[in-house]
Design a protein around this motif. Structure first.
Motif, mmCIF file in Angstrom:
data_model
loop_
_atom_site.group_PDB
_atom_site.id
_atom_site.type_symbol
_atom_site.label_atom_id
_atom_site.label_comp_id
_atom_site.label_asym_id
_atom_site.label_seq_id
_atom_site.Cartn_x
_atom_site.Cartn_y
_atom_site.Cartn_z
ATOM 1 N N GLY A 251 44.386 90.632 -41.685
ATOM 2 C CA GLY A 251 43.050 90.597 -41.098
ATOM 3 C C GLY A 251 42.068 91.439 -41.895
ATOM 4 N N ALA A 252 42.515 92.620 -42.334
ATOM 5 C CA ALA A 252 41.665 93.483 -43.155
ATOM 6 C C ALA A 252 41.342 92.806 -44.484
ATOM 7 C CB ALA A 252 42.364 94.819 -43.385
ATOM 8 N N TRP A 253 42.342 92.130 -45.051
ATOM 9 C CA TRP A 253 42.139 91.397 -46.314
ATOM 10 C C TRP A 253 41.103 90.289 -46.120
ATOM 11 C CZ3 TRP A 253 43.043 86.225 -47.509
ATOM 12 C CH2 TRP A 253 42.948 85.885 -48.865
ATOM 13 N N ALA A 254 41.165 89.602 -44.984
ATOM 14 C CA ALA A 254 40.209 88.525 -44.695
ATOM 15 C C ALA A 254 38.789 89.083 -44.592
ATOM 16 C CB ALA A 254 40.603 87.809 -43.403
ATOM 17 N N ILE A 255 38.637 90.250 -43.963
ATOM 18 C CA ILE A 255 37.323 90.901 -43.881
ATOM 19 C C ILE A 255 36.848 91.284 -45.276
ATOM 20 C CG2 ILE A 255 36.081 92.944 -43.066
ATOM 21 C CD1 ILE A 255 36.644 91.009 -40.833
ATOM 22 N N TYR A 256 37.742 91.839 -46.065
ATOM 23 C CA TYR A 256 37.416 92.260 -47.443
ATOM 24 C C TYR A 256 36.969 91.064 -48.281
ATOM 25 C CZ TYR A 256 38.973 92.621 -52.326
ATOM 26 O OH TYR A 256 39.074 92.511 -53.687
ATOM 27 N N LYS A 257 37.715 89.969 -48.235
ATOM 28 C CA LYS A 257 37.373 88.797 -49.037
ATOM 29 C C LYS A 257 36.079 88.141 -48.547
ATOM 30 C CE LYS A 257 39.470 87.359 -51.969
ATOM 31 N NZ LYS A 257 39.405 87.662 -53.433
ATOM 32 N N SER A 258 35.893 88.124 -47.230
ATOM 33 C CA SER A 258 34.668 87.525 -46.666
ATOM 34 C C SER A 258 33.441 88.328 -47.069
ATOM 35 C CB SER A 258 34.768 87.467 -45.137
ATOM 36 O OG SER A 258 35.836 86.643 -44.734
ATOM 37 N N SER A 259 33.553 89.652 -46.993
ATOM 38 C CA SER A 259 32.419 90.499 -47.371
ATOM 39 C C SER A 259 32.144 90.416 -48.866
ATOM 40 C CB SER A 259 32.678 91.956 -46.954
ATOM 41 O OG SER A 259 33.880 92.445 -47.504
ATOM 42 N N ALA A 260 33.197 90.259 -49.668
ATOM 43 C CA ALA A 260 33.021 90.120 -51.118
ATOM 44 C C ALA A 260 32.304 88.807 -51.436
ATOM 45 C CB ALA A 260 34.377 90.164 -51.816
ATOM 46 N N LEU A 261 32.694 87.741 -50.743
ATOM 47 C CA LEU A 261 32.062 86.436 -50.949
ATOM 48 C C LEU A 261 30.603 86.471 -50.516
ATOM 49 C CD1 LEU A 261 32.411 83.452 -51.740
ATOM 50 C CD2 LEU A 261 33.103 82.997 -49.377
ATOM 51 N N PHE A 262 30.342 87.079 -49.374
ATOM 52 C CA PHE A 262 28.973 87.185 -48.867
ATOM 53 C C PHE A 262 28.116 87.996 -49.819
ATOM 54 C CE2 PHE A 262 25.643 89.357 -46.508
ATOM 55 C CZ PHE A 262 25.038 88.307 -45.839
ATOM 56 N N ARG A 263 28.649 89.116 -50.300
ATOM 57 C CA ARG A 263 27.902 89.977 -51.213
ATOM 58 C C ARG A 263 27.586 89.243 -52.513
ATOM 59 N NH1 ARG A 263 26.792 95.316 -51.655
ATOM 60 N NH2 ARG A 263 26.521 96.175 -53.749
ATOM 61 N N LYS A 264 28.546 88.451 -53.006
ATOM 62 C CA LYS A 264 28.321 87.696 -54.248
ATOM 63 C C LYS A 264 27.234 86.660 -54.067
ATOM 64 C CE LYS A 264 30.756 84.827 -57.619
ATOM 65 N NZ LYS A 264 32.067 84.200 -58.000
ATOM 66 N N LYS A 265 27.272 85.933 -52.952
ATOM 67 C CA LYS A 265 26.263 84.911 -52.704
ATOM 68 C C LYS A 265 24.894 85.545 -52.464
ATOM 69 C CE LYS A 265 29.021 81.070 -50.986
ATOM 70 N NZ LYS A 265 29.201 80.080 -49.890
ATOM 71 N N TYR A 266 24.880 86.682 -51.773
ATOM 72 C CA TYR A 266 23.627 87.368 -51.474
ATOM 73 C C TYR A 266 22.926 87.788 -52.764
ATOM 74 C CZ TYR A 266 20.430 91.020 -49.872
ATOM 75 O OH TYR A 266 19.328 91.804 -49.651
ATOM 76 N N HIS A 267 23.705 88.365 -53.688
ATOM 77 C CA HIS A 267 23.107 88.834 -54.942
ATOM 78 C C HIS A 267 22.711 87.679 -55.848
ATOM 79 C CE1 HIS A 267 23.391 93.186 -54.658
ATOM 80 N NE2 HIS A 267 24.556 93.043 -54.052
ATOM 81 N N ASN A 268 23.474 86.577 -55.776
ATOM 82 C CA ASN A 268 23.138 85.402 -56.594
ATOM 83 C C ASN A 268 21.847 84.742 -56.121
ATOM 84 O OD1 ASN A 268 25.367 85.714 -58.198
ATOM 85 N ND2 ASN A 268 26.637 84.236 -57.083
#
Length: 270
Positions: A251-268
């Motif tokens: 579950g923690a990994w899923a939060i980590y990956k989701s936040s990483a994906l969101f952060r990447k899209k946000y900055h792009n």
């Protein structure tokens, strides 16, 4: 009753047990949303002072509510004899996954920016956010008829959720592999401490038949967590413990990956 017991008895005031998505639940959902919107607009002025203020406001308030909870659950009043007596409720000892943010917030509010603080805050960002999110969506098992306990429960989880998202939102905790690994190390340390407490307290002989199950991993008591209770009853304890750790780490990994994906899209998209 003496004056202190009268105050405690007053704090044990009751209310109709809140229902999921009833007015009380919606009030705290609204509090969560408003808090996040407010902090979102404050993010441009983010600095060390703002971070420590957020941590202190959450941590101190949660600690006060936790202390009150421990006191009022330990006080019993017999209306027939008009006598009050004290008995500590071991099952409510404040060392669960959902109460560790209290200690983490308070400790980190006094730490400088270093590896220890980063690891502790990463734990809040990726691990404890799970319990907070689930409770905010499905709070039924946490609601009782005592007013202070309901307020304590929702502040504990709603506030923790706000702090966790805030840490990711302002970039204090970035979704990196190192931060994720640090969060899991902190989680495992807390699990070890919880198990030491479980074994030590149980074998001390002071429970007198009460339940003591920190992090819900005691080998002596069945978990009260939905699904996990069924698993623990169905498989050998070691399999249950491994399953518990796997689910929370995943579950923690899923939060980590989701936040990483969101952060990447946000900055792009900026």
């Amino acid at each position: 009753m003496n004056w202190f017991e009268r105050i405690v008895y007053f704090l044990q005031g009751t209310m109709e047990r809140p229902q999921p998505f009833g007015w009380f639940h919606w009030m705290w959902i609204g509090f969560t949303v408003i808090s996040l919107v407010f902090l979102y607009f404050c993010r441009k002025k983010y600095n060390e002072k703002q971070l420590k203020s957020v941590l202190l406001i959450y941590g101190v308030t949660a600690l006060i509510l936790e202390i009150i909870k421990q006191i009022i659950w330990s006080f019993n009043y017999d209306s027939v004899t008009n006598i009050g007596y004290w008995k500590y409720q071991w099952y409510s000892a404040p060392f669960q996954l959902c109460t560790t943010p209290i200690f983490v917030s308070l400790i980190c509010s006094f730490l400088k920016d270093n590896k220890i603080r980063k690891a502790l805050l990463s734990y809040m960002a990726f691990v404890t956010i799970l319990g907070s999110l689930i409770t905010m969506i499905l709070p039924d098992s946490c609601f009782v008829e005592t007013i202070e306990i309901n307020i304590h429960t929702m502040w504990l989880h709603a506030g923790s959720l706000v702090v966790s998202i805030y840490l990711l939102m302002v970039g204090e905790i970035k979704p990196t592999k190192n931060n994720f690994k640090s969060s899991i190390i902190v989680f495992l340390i807390f699990v070890i401490l919880a198990q030491i407490l479980n074994i030590t307290i149980y074998n001390s002989g002071i429970l007198n038949g009460d339940t003591f199950n920190m992090f819900y991993i005691s080998p002596y008591f069945i978990s009260t967590l939905p699904v996990f209770d069924v698993i623990q009853k169905s498989v050998p304890y070691i399999i249950y413990l491994i399953s518990y750790l796997f689910v929370l780490i995943f579950g923690a990994w899923a939060i980590y990956k989701s936040s990483a994906l969101f952060r990447k899209k946000y900055h792009n998209n900026k």
